[in-house]
Design a protein around this motif. Sequence first.
Motif, PDB file in Angstrom:
ATOM      1  N   ARG A 133       0.832  -1.206   0.000  1.00 11.99           N
ATOM      2  CA  ARG A 133       0.000   0.000   0.000  1.00 11.99           C
ATOM      3  C   ARG A 133       0.870   1.261   0.000  1.00 11.99           C
ATOM      4  NH1 ARG A 133      -5.205  -0.012   1.516  1.00 11.99           N
ATOM      5  NH2 ARG A 133      -4.928   1.768   2.920  1.00 11.99           N
ATOM      6  N   ALA A 134       1.957   1.241   0.762  1.00 16.35           N
ATOM      7  CA  ALA A 134       2.838   2.402   0.812  1.00 16.35           C
ATOM      8  C   ALA A 134       3.486   2.654  -0.545  1.00 16.35           C
ATOM      9  CB  ALA A 134       3.912   2.200   1.882  1.00 16.35           C
ATOM     10  N   ALA A 135       3.980   1.601  -1.198  1.00 16.97           N
ATOM     11  CA  ALA A 135       4.627   1.750  -2.503  1.00 16.97           C
ATOM     12  C   ALA A 135       3.647   2.265  -3.548  1.00 16.97           C
ATOM     13  CB  ALA A 135       5.227   0.418  -2.935  1.00 16.97           C
ATOM     14  N   THR A 136       2.410   1.751  -3.514  1.00 13.83           N
ATOM     15  CA  THR A 136       1.400   2.163  -4.487  1.00 13.83           C
ATOM     16  C   THR A 136       1.096   3.649  -4.376  1.00 13.83           C
ATOM     17  OG1 THR A 136       0.404  -0.044  -4.455  1.00 13.83           O
ATOM     18  CG2 THR A 136      -0.943   1.752  -5.314  1.00 13.83           C
ATOM     19  N   MET A 137       0.891   4.139  -3.141  1.00 18.79           N
ATOM     20  CA  MET A 137       0.601   5.566  -2.968  1.00 18.79           C
ATOM     21  C   MET A 137       1.797   6.420  -3.381  1.00 18.79           C
ATOM     22  SD  MET A 137      -2.423   5.291  -2.216  1.00 18.79           S
ATOM     23  CE  MET A 137      -3.155   3.673  -2.092  1.00 18.79           C
ATOM     24  N   THR A 138       2.989   5.880  -3.156  1.00 21.91           N
ATOM     25  CA  THR A 138       4.199   6.622  -3.544  1.00 21.91           C
ATOM     26  C   THR A 138       4.288   6.761  -5.053  1.00 21.91           C
ATOM     27  OG1 THR A 138       5.351   5.839  -1.564  1.00 21.91           O
ATOM     28  CG2 THR A 138       6.700   6.691  -3.373  1.00 21.91           C
ATOM     29  N   TYR A 139       4.009   5.672  -5.779  1.00 26.60           N
ATOM     30  CA  TYR A 139       4.006   5.735  -7.246  1.00 26.60           C
ATOM     31  C   TYR A 139       3.027   6.810  -7.742  1.00 26.60           C
ATOM     32  CZ  TYR A 139       6.247   1.076  -7.133  1.00 26.60           C
ATOM     33  OH  TYR A 139       7.088   0.009  -6.916  1.00 26.60           O
ATOM     34  N   LEU A 140       1.827   6.767  -7.219  1.00 26.75           N
ATOM     35  CA  LEU A 140       0.799   7.705  -7.672  1.00 26.75           C
ATOM     36  C   LEU A 140       1.166   9.146  -7.326  1.00 26.75           C
ATOM     37  CD1 LEU A 140      -2.421   5.676  -6.676  1.00 26.75           C
ATOM     38  CD2 LEU A 140      -1.412   5.915  -8.947  1.00 26.75           C
ATOM     39  N   TRP A 141       1.736   9.322  -6.163  1.00 24.26           N
ATOM     40  CA  TRP A 141       2.109  10.669  -5.696  1.00 24.26           C
ATOM     41  C   TRP A 141       3.212  11.255  -6.570  1.00 24.26           C
ATOM     42  CZ3 TRP A 141       6.672  11.823  -2.473  1.00 24.26           C
ATOM     43  CH2 TRP A 141       6.680  13.123  -1.976  1.00 24.26           C
ATOM     44  N   ILE A 142       4.207  10.448  -6.903  1.00 21.88           N
ATOM     45  CA  ILE A 142       5.298  10.921  -7.753  1.00 21.88           C
ATOM     46  C   ILE A 142       4.768  11.314  -9.122  1.00 21.88           C
ATOM     47  CG2 ILE A 142       7.403  10.204  -8.962  1.00 21.88           C
ATOM     48  CD1 ILE A 142       8.039   8.434  -6.529  1.00 21.88           C
ATOM     49  N   LEU A 143       3.878  10.473  -9.701  1.00 23.42           N
ATOM     50  CA  LEU A 143       3.307  10.793 -11.017  1.00 23.42           C
ATOM     51  C   LEU A 143       2.449  12.045 -10.981  1.00 23.42           C
ATOM     52  CD1 LEU A 143       2.361   7.222 -12.303  1.00 23.42           C
ATOM     53  CD2 LEU A 143       4.150   8.718 -13.202  1.00 23.42           C
ATOM     54  N   ALA A 144       1.901  12.348  -9.809  1.00 26.73           N
ATOM     55  CA  ALA A 144       1.079  13.558  -9.664  1.00 26.73           C
ATOM     56  C   ALA A 144       1.918  14.807  -9.465  1.00 26.73           C
ATOM     57  CB  ALA A 144       0.119  13.387  -8.499  1.00 26.73           C
ATOM     58  N   GLY A 145       3.256  14.648  -9.355  1.00 30.35           N
ATOM     59  CA  GLY A 145       4.130  15.797  -9.181  1.00 30.35           C
ATOM     60  C   GLY A 145       4.538  16.058  -7.750  1.00 30.35           C
ATOM     61  N   LYS A 146       4.361  15.126  -6.875  1.00 29.89           N
ATOM     62  CA  LYS A 146       4.709  15.221  -5.461  1.00 29.89           C
ATOM     63  C   LYS A 146       4.073  16.423  -4.764  1.00 29.89           C
ATOM     64  CE  LYS A 146       9.211  12.937  -6.042  1.00 29.89           C
ATOM     65  NZ  LYS A 146      10.658  13.019  -5.773  1.00 29.89           N
ATOM     66  N   PRO A 147       2.753  16.569  -4.908  1.00 28.36           N
ATOM     67  CA  PRO A 147       2.101  17.722  -4.253  1.00 28.36           C
ATOM     68  C   PRO A 147       2.151  17.600  -2.730  1.00 28.36           C
ATOM     69  CG  PRO A 147       0.473  16.209  -5.130  1.00 28.36           C
ATOM     70  CD  PRO A 147       1.798  15.727  -5.626  1.00 28.36           C
ATOM     71  N   ALA A 148       2.199  18.752  -2.065  1.00 32.70           N
ATOM     72  CA  ALA A 148       2.189  18.787  -0.602  1.00 32.70           C
ATOM     73  C   ALA A 148       0.775  18.551  -0.094  1.00 32.70           C
ATOM     74  CB  ALA A 148       2.722  20.114  -0.097  1.00 32.70           C
ATOM     75  N   ALA A 149       0.646  17.978   1.070  1.00 35.88           N
ATOM     76  CA  ALA A 149      -0.663  17.721   1.670  1.00 35.88           C
ATOM     77  C   ALA A 149      -0.508  17.691   3.180  1.00 35.88           C
ATOM     78  CB  ALA A 149      -1.228  16.393   1.172  1.00 35.88           C
ATOM     79  N   GLU A 150      -1.596  17.985   3.867  1.00 38.16           N
ATOM     80  CA  GLU A 150      -1.577  17.961   5.328  1.00 38.16           C
ATOM     81  C   GLU A 150      -1.512  16.520   5.803  1.00 38.16           C
ATOM     82  OE1 GLU A 150      -4.330  19.512   9.081  1.00 38.16           O
ATOM     83  OE2 GLU A 150      -4.683  20.245   7.050  1.00 38.16           O
ATOM     84  N   ALA A 151      -0.663  16.259   6.775  1.00 37.81           N
ATOM     85  CA  ALA A 151      -0.424  14.904   7.246  1.00 37.81           C
ATOM     86  C   ALA A 151      -1.722  14.221   7.663  1.00 37.81           C
ATOM     87  CB  ALA A 151       0.563  14.910   8.402  1.00 37.81           C
ATOM     88  N   ALA A 152      -1.858  12.927   7.293  1.00 36.86           N
ATOM     89  CA  ALA A 152      -3.030  12.138   7.670  1.00 36.86           C
ATOM     90  C   ALA A 152      -2.846  11.619   9.098  1.00 36.86           C
ATOM     91  CB  ALA A 152      -3.199  10.974   6.714  1.00 36.86           C
ATOM     92  N   ALA A 153      -3.965  11.444   9.804  1.00 30.90           N
ATOM     93  CA  ALA A 153      -3.925  11.038  11.217  1.00 30.90           C
ATOM     94  C   ALA A 153      -3.906   9.522  11.354  1.00 30.90           C
ATOM     95  CB  ALA A 153      -5.115  11.632  11.962  1.00 30.90           C
TER      96      ALA A 153
END
Length: 607
Positions: free
Chosen positions: A535-555
Amino acid sequence: MKKRLLALVLSLGLCLGMTVPASAYDMGYSGGRQLLTSGNSNTAFVKPDGTLWAFGSVGYLLGNISGNLSTIFGSFQTTPVKLMDHVTSASIGLDHMAAIQADGSLWVWGNSFDGQVGNGVGWVPYSDMDQETIVSSPVKIMDNVADVSCGDNYTAAVKTDGTVWTWGNGDYGQLGNGDCGVPTDKETMQSRPVKIMDGAKTVACGGSHTAAIKTDGSLWMWGYASSGELGNGGTGNTIHPSSDDYNTYYCQTVPVKIIDNVAAVSCGEYHTAVIKTDGSLWMFGSNSLGQLGDGTLESKIRPVKIMDNVRAVSCGSDFTAAIKTDNTLWIWGSNEFSRLGNNGVTNAEVSMDGLRLPVQTTPMNILNNVAAVSCGGQHGAAVLMDGSLWTWGSDMRGQLGRGITDEQVWYCDFRGVSTPVKVVDGGAALPEGVEPPVPTVGGFSDVPETAYYADAVLWAVENGITSGTTATTFGPDATCTTAQILTFLWRANGSPAPTGSNAAVPAGQYYSDAVNWAFEQGLTDTFNADTPATRAATMTYLWILAGKPAAEAAAFTDVPPGAEYAQAVAWAVEKGVTAGTSSTTFSPDNTCTRAQIVTFLYRDFAK
């Protein structure tokens, strides 16, 4: 044969209001719960709310119902009418009916000339010839009943303790109580239930023969035997003289074991069908009209195998229907009055007593998605998986429930209704243990229409991201590997050609271009094709392709703020790609299934 000549004479007299004798011909389920039953000229079914509905000849079977059509031939109820509440099982005989209510009580009504109602009413020799034998309203016969079946002029029931009880006409040993007589000797009548055996789970009555399956799967039979319908070699323990001194009949007056490993049984007028525990269908008895389905017209005195993968069977007067495990309905036997419902198709013709009768000696498929079937005297009925009730065959007495008119009765159409017609739209209950197939999408048998990933799978297939694991399966629960997820991501981005190749990527593989592209996009700097996607690797792939946008930390308590995938997870939650595995956990190391991966991609790329 003891009744064949009579049956043929009566068939010639249909326009005079007469019909061929037939019995209930139960559906053959081992559990004993009949929610659909057909008799000689009636059909009955149970709705999901437990109400019992019926239609056909008013006669003795519809109780105090007067019918909605009257002619010189009698009164008919040509559309379904409610008879009882709280019913869990029902069976129709020649001119009587039985029903089990939810509390286990058994109720019977109709003509009790032979004592078939079981309440002590029946014509007694040398007594008042005008004795009333019609029981017009249901009467309670016994409690704690698990199964019931009505034959021509007799009844059998199994109690919850496994005991079998019979009553009614016993002329041919069909009561199994050790007695039989000549056809005109009513001293063999049993007007109240008598216990005949223990250890049973279900019972089936035919014209004059009876079958019971014991809890150990053994099949026991008794009654008329001369046509081979007992499957024991065409013999019995009694030779029964004919009333016309023309023939003698073999009768079995006490239960005799026939075969083992039996799951279900159904008895016709002179033939029997058995489903073994392996799903194979075996038949025996009269085959003069092709009712055994073995491709011949030769009767069989021992069981013969007909087909595999069968879950339910019903024997009519001289035809048979079976439901396979794929819910297809197959039918064979006499096609007089179009009782096969196959648009008149036959492969043989039989000449009998001046009549030329069309027959089908091998099974034919006439309906799909079938939940239950019941064959009567000259008609059939089936409940489909959507609860709709369909009927076909003779409708001389309104037994198809399609609203036959006075003009149709007078016309006396001997062709019958040659294809199934819908008479109830979604109102019939399905047999216990029979579940309608869940609708699927994308042509994949393992992707239910209601699955959370159904839309994602459709999107993935339509956009060429994946074509499934086979032509008919998607493999939603299969673990998604690194090679697969990178290939899916590459295809979702238009399958761009990589500018070069990486030494870590094997050439000539389905994923080669995709993984080379992934290296160029910075999605990974290592590669092992078979490593499960987390799950961590998958979100990382998608995030990088999206341009590594900043986001507020999830709880999430299991996503440390300094983790290399923390920002990717925060972005994925913010974008709606994932909500975590609970309100406080993300489970970063959990591996992903194919269903989860295409869902993540669908939420990212399509929404």
